[in-house]
Motif scaffolding. Structure first.
Motif, PDB file in Angstrom:
ATOM      1  N   SER A  21       3.939  41.501   9.172  1.00 37.17           N
ATOM      2  CA  SER A  21       5.058  41.446  10.125  1.00 37.17           C
ATOM      3  C   SER A  21       6.037  42.579   9.883  1.00 37.17           C
ATOM      4  CB  SER A  21       5.777  40.092  10.007  1.00 37.17           C
ATOM      5  OG  SER A  21       4.913  39.019  10.302  1.00 37.17           O
ATOM      6  N   ALA A  22       6.323  42.863   8.609  1.00 35.28           N
ATOM      7  CA  ALA A  22       7.267  43.927   8.275  1.00 35.28           C
ATOM      8  C   ALA A  22       6.741  45.294   8.718  1.00 35.28           C
ATOM      9  CB  ALA A  22       7.538  43.926   6.777  1.00 35.28           C
ATOM     10  N   ILE A  23       5.447  45.507   8.595  1.00 37.51           N
ATOM     11  CA  ILE A  23       4.871  46.812   8.942  1.00 37.51           C
ATOM     12  C   ILE A  23       4.865  47.032  10.452  1.00 37.51           C
ATOM     13  CG2 ILE A  23       2.802  48.256   8.833  1.00 37.51           C
ATOM     14  CD1 ILE A  23       2.095  46.743   6.218  1.00 37.51           C
ATOM     15  N   VAL A  24       4.514  45.989  11.214  1.00 37.24           N
ATOM     16  CA  VAL A  24       4.455  46.167  12.671  1.00 37.24           C
ATOM     17  C   VAL A  24       5.816  45.971  13.330  1.00 37.24           C
ATOM     18  CG1 VAL A  24       2.025  45.515  12.766  1.00 37.24           C
ATOM     19  CG2 VAL A  24       3.782  43.758  13.118  1.00 37.24           C
ATOM     20  N   GLY A  25       6.807  45.488  12.544  1.00 33.13           N
ATOM     21  CA  GLY A  25       8.170  45.404  13.058  1.00 33.13           C
ATOM     22  C   GLY A  25       8.463  44.214  13.931  1.00 33.13           C
ATOM     23  N   GLU A  26       7.654  43.161  13.838  1.00 34.72           N
ATOM     24  CA  GLU A  26       7.904  41.943  14.602  1.00 34.72           C
ATOM     25  C   GLU A  26       7.186  40.780  13.940  1.00 34.72           C
ATOM     26  OE1 GLU A  26       6.372  42.871  18.438  1.00 34.72           O
ATOM     27  OE2 GLU A  26       4.278  42.653  17.847  1.00 34.72           O
ATOM     28  N   PRO A  27       7.683  39.549  14.136  1.00 34.57           N
ATOM     29  CA  PRO A  27       7.021  38.390  13.520  1.00 34.57           C
ATOM     30  C   PRO A  27       5.594  38.241  14.038  1.00 34.57           C
ATOM     31  CG  PRO A  27       9.206  37.797  14.335  1.00 34.57           C
ATOM     32  CD  PRO A  27       8.905  39.162  14.876  1.00 34.57           C
ATOM     33  N   VAL A  28       4.684  37.905  13.118  1.00 35.53           N
ATOM     34  CA  VAL A  28       3.285  37.672  13.475  1.00 35.53           C
ATOM     35  C   VAL A  28       2.978  36.213  13.193  1.00 35.53           C
ATOM     36  CG1 VAL A  28       0.885  38.291  13.048  1.00 35.53           C
ATOM     37  CG2 VAL A  28       2.664  40.044  12.924  1.00 35.53           C
ATOM     38  N   ALA A  29       2.562  35.490  14.216  1.00 33.50           N
ATOM     39  CA  ALA A  29       2.281  34.060  14.061  1.00 33.50           C
ATOM     40  C   ALA A  29       1.032  33.850  13.215  1.00 33.50           C
ATOM     41  CB  ALA A  29       2.113  33.417  15.435  1.00 33.50           C
ATOM     42  N   GLN A  30       0.945  32.662  12.633  1.00 30.92           N
ATOM     43  CA  GLN A  30      -0.194  32.315  11.777  1.00 30.92           C
ATOM     44  C   GLN A  30      -1.374  31.859  12.642  1.00 30.92           C
ATOM     45  OE1 GLN A  30      -2.109  32.590   9.088  1.00 30.92           O
ATOM     46  NE2 GLN A  30      -0.561  31.835   7.647  1.00 30.92           N
ATOM     47  N   THR A  31      -1.802  32.732  13.531  1.00 26.40           N
ATOM     48  CA  THR A  31      -2.964  32.438  14.371  1.00 26.40           C
ATOM     49  C   THR A  31      -3.905  33.633  14.350  1.00 26.40           C
ATOM     50  OG1 THR A  31      -2.026  33.352  16.415  1.00 26.40           O
ATOM     51  CG2 THR A  31      -1.518  31.041  15.911  1.00 26.40           C
ATOM     52  N   ARG A  32      -5.169  33.361  14.611  1.00 21.95           N
ATOM     53  CA  ARG A  32      -6.160  34.433  14.636  1.00 21.95           C
ATOM     54  C   ARG A  32      -5.821  35.477  15.691  1.00 21.95           C
ATOM     55  NH1 ARG A  32     -11.891  32.135  15.429  1.00 21.95           N
ATOM     56  NH2 ARG A  32     -11.019  31.601  17.451  1.00 21.95           N
TER      57      ARG A  32
END
Length: 383
Positions: free
Chosen positions: A252-263
């Motif tokens: 999430s930190a690298i792409v600059g947005e929250p990433v959900a815990q889904t595939r």
């Protein structure tokens, strides 16, 4: 790498007697010390001889790990930890640091490994170097820093899970390109470089540029959320990375947005990193296992889900380091990226079942034997 007949003769002598100096080599070969010095300089340039002391490049594929080395101080509570009060337990000091731990795991797995990391001129530094050398890691290129050797203080609860940790790593935080220049030839002739995210942004970018220029693949471990953030600008197609190994928060930190815990969400974020030159994005998901997203040279992306092996947790410290090291070892021996990730997960499971940060009996035979005991269902798809 093409060697002259005299150069091959010198390499053979050094393999048989590693402590020979230029004068002794000259005597054995019927040459002069000056001529031998020229041959040794050429052998270093060609990568046949590495480091000080005329270390002969190993026949097996070798790795250079660049990152942090410090003293780990672990406090393990014997009861469920209570905050803001004293807890009964035990403490243990051991050599640590992400880069150093990865290097030791690689050496224990049988991969010839050099460590490039800063340590201070102090007792902790001496201890870290002695333990690392004893584990089989080549430490000729360890950097002596004017800063004290780094320390990492971790408090673990009765279940072995981390409660809180504090790191003091001024030596690594102050690492410069100038300090790394002495290892330029070493890196240029490596089969693979592992870059620990503790390396500051400027020297990290320099290393990635150097690796890209000489065609050496890089595996990058982001280490933490704070250390992952600069990768948002460091990672570019001009600095290709073979594999990046974040957890979900680091991703999430690298792409600059929250990433959900889904595939689906993780796969979307991984595709952003593929566009920035990362071939394999291996996202660690704890008890959920991991997700490996790979892009082929033709641009096709495949996603592999790998369930986590079951393990009794004694101490989680060092699990991610063993996971990265085992992944690299398996890639170098010819495993597919998905099989290498499975090998890495099993190494991590074996590590958390041990009280040691680096499991002393870790070996390919042990990991492969445990893998054979379990089924490894993999869910592959091509989104």
């Amino acid at each position: 790498m093409t060697l002259t007949e005299r150069e091959r003769e010198i390499v053979d002598l050094l393999r048989a007697e590693p402590l020979l100096d230029a004068a002794a080599i000259a005597e054995r070969t019927g040459s002069t010390k000056a001529a031998v010095s020229v041959h040794l300089s050429n052998l270093t340039r060609k990568g046949a001889v590495l480091g000080r002391g005329y270390i002969v490049r190993p026949a097996a594929r070798s790795v250079v790990v660049v990152g942090g080395a410090n003293m780990d101080i672990k406090a393990h509570s014997t009861l469920p930890a209570e905050l803001r009060t004293s807890n009964p337990g035990a403490t243990l000091s051991t050599a640590g640091g992400v880069g150093r731990n990865i290097a030791e795991n690689l050496a224990r797995l049988g991969t010839p490994t050099h460590l490039v990391a800063p340590v201070g001129r102090d007792a902790f530094g001496d201890e870290v170097l002695a333990a690392t050398r004893a584990a089989g890691v080549l430490v000729d290129h360890v950097i002596t820093s004017s800063e004290p050797t780094g320390t990492y203080l971790a408090v673990l609860d009765a279940s072995g899970e981390l409660v809180v940790a504090v790191s003091s790593m001024a030596a690594t935080d102050g690492l410069t390109v100038g300090q790394l220049l002495r290892s330029r030839d070493l890196v240029s002739h490596a089969d693979l470089v592992v870059l620990d995210g503790n390396v500051p942004e400027t020297p990290a970018a320099w290393l990635l540029d150097l690796a890209a220029a000489v065609g050496v693949p890089v595996v990058l471990d982001p280490v933490s959320v704070a250390k992952a953030r600069p990768l948002a600008t460091t990672l570019t197609p001009e600095r290709p990375v073979l594999a990046l190994t974040p957890n979900l928060d680091e991703l999430s930190a690298i792409v600059g947005e929250p990433v959900a815990q889904t595939r689906a969400a993780i796969s979307r974020a991984a595709r952003q990193l593929h566009e920035r030159g990362v071939e394999h994005v291996w996202v660690r998901r704890g008890v959920r296992g991991s997700l490996l997203s790979s892009r082929s040279p033709g641009g096709r992306t495949s996603v592999t889900l790998l369930p986590a092996p079951t393990s009794e947790v004694v101490d989680v410290t060092g699990a991610g380091d063993s996971m990265t090291a085992a992944f690299v070892h398996a890639l170098l021996r010819g495993d597919s990226p998905a099989d290498a990730a499975s090998f890495g997960q099993m190494a991590a499971a074996l590590t958390v079942a041990s009280p040691e940060t680096v499991r002393p009996d870790l070996s390919p035979r042990l990991v492969d034997a445990e893998l054979r005991k379990v089924q490894r269902p993999q869910n592959k798809e091509n989104p």
